[in-house]
Scaffold this motif. Structure first.
Motif: not given
Length: 365
Positions: A201-209, A264-270
């Motif tokens: 889990k990515q810190p600071g995302t509440g487990g959403e990411k 977009g969540k993991y790749g951003g605008q790219d």
């Protein structure tokens, strides 16, 4: 220990969660105090062993739950909310996406945008529509695994507790095989590769990411194969997860520098392409092959949704190539050289991401 105890098999959706959270999800009437008392007295067991409420459960493990003492439930506990009756329109809808039905299983073709289970601000989901799939059975179908809300395709449901336990064991033993189609940004330099990067889990995302976490992440393995390429801009790939981590395919493809188109969540605008390509997620659960309780093999495929098909056509991909690759175990040897290339690509992607973050901070006013 009482003979009235019940046994529950941990499903894929619950893999890795704390035991007390499992009870909140599946037995909300059993308060934390009750669960703690069961654990202290040895009545609560996982695979026959004593546990604590903070222990994590794994896919396929069997949780032994003693009978719930109604008198021990706090009188102020909120009653379990009754499910609202399913509408005729929803019943017609959920039945229209059934791909296969037999005495043990139902397989549906989940459309993109429909969540598998409910959550914050998610009121319409597959789990809430399962009352429309009783057919001739007495019991309500049970979810065996899940797909992300924006991922489409094959979703397996069990028609009894026994079938659910059987299928859960197939997933936990990795005998169940799942195959996905995806469009990714760019073209991987290795056409048939294995990504082995731990995920946490990515810190600071509440487990959403989720993100690649070399120190504390859970092991994760994904095989990818390039089906076809559109120049150097886009590739149509086949993905096979060999573990079941949250957002695994999305995290792994982004980590090697080839995010899934529309993610977009993991790749951003790219992750978004021009030229009329849909901004929706291009990740589709194409096929599932799993052992069946009657001794046969259940092998079901689902056609991709309209936006995915239109993107294939727009990019000039040959639709007939989609199923040309054999659905088998990896033929290539996982050599140290191959692993080194995959790790190098992932490290390069992370350096690029950090560089972009530094540039963003430097330009901030």
């Amino acid at each position: 220990m009482s003979d009235d105890a019940r046994n529950f098999t941990v499903a894929e959706d619950d893999h890795g969660i704390r035991l007390d959270r499992w009870f909140r999800r599946h037995m909300p009437d059993a308060s934390f105090n009750i669960v703690s008392r069961w654990a202290r007295t040895g009545q609560l067991r996982v695979d026959g062993k004593r546990v604590t409420p903070g222990d994590r459960v794994e896919l396929g493990q069997v949780i032994r739950v003693p009978p719930l003492d109604v008198a021990a439930v706090a009188p102020t506990a909120k009653p379990k909310r009754e499910r609202a009756p399913i509408s005729p329109e929803d019943e017609e809808f959920i039945q229209s996406i059934v791909l296969h039905r037999d005495r043990a299983a139902i397989v549906i073709d989940k459309p993109p945008g429909l969540a598998t289970q409910g959550g914050t601000k998610t009121e319409r989901h597959v789990d809430g529509l399962l009352d429309g799939l009783y057919f001739e059975a007495e019991g309500r179908p049970k979810l065996v695994h899940r797909l992300d809300k924006d991922t489409s395709g094959v979703l397996l449901l069990a028609r009894s507790a026994g079938a659910a336990a059987f299928f859960a064991k197939s997933f936990s033993s990795r005998s169940a095989r799942k195959l996905y189609w995806a469009l990714v940004v760019g073209v991987p330099s290795i056409e048939d590769g294995m990504i082995e990067l731990p995920i946490g889990k990515q810190p600071g995302t509440g487990g959403e990411k989720m993100h690649v976490d070399e120190k504390e992440g859970s092991p994760a393995r994904t095989r990818y194969r390039v089906i076809e390429r559109a120049g150097n801009a886009t590739a149509w790939v086949e993905l096979q997860p060999y573990t079941g981590r949250t957002h695994q395919l999305r995290v792994h493809m982004a980590a090697i520098g080839h995010p899934i188109v529309g993610d977009g969540k993991y790749g951003g605008q790219d992750a978004f392409l021009t030229g009329g390509i849909s901004r929706k997620m291009h990740l589709h659960a194409r096929r599932l092959r799993v052992d069946h309780p009657d001794g046969s093999k259940l092998d079901i495929s689902a056609e991709p949704p309209r936006h995915f098909t239109e993107s294939l056509e727009t990019l000039g991909f040959d639709r007939s190539l989609g199923d040309a690759l054999p659905f088998d175990e990896p033929k290539f040897s996982e050599t140290p050289e191959g692993k080194k290339k995959a790790e190098s690509a992932a490290a390069k992607a992370r350096r690029k991401e950090r560089k972009g973050e530094r540039r963003s901070r430097g330009s901030a006013k």
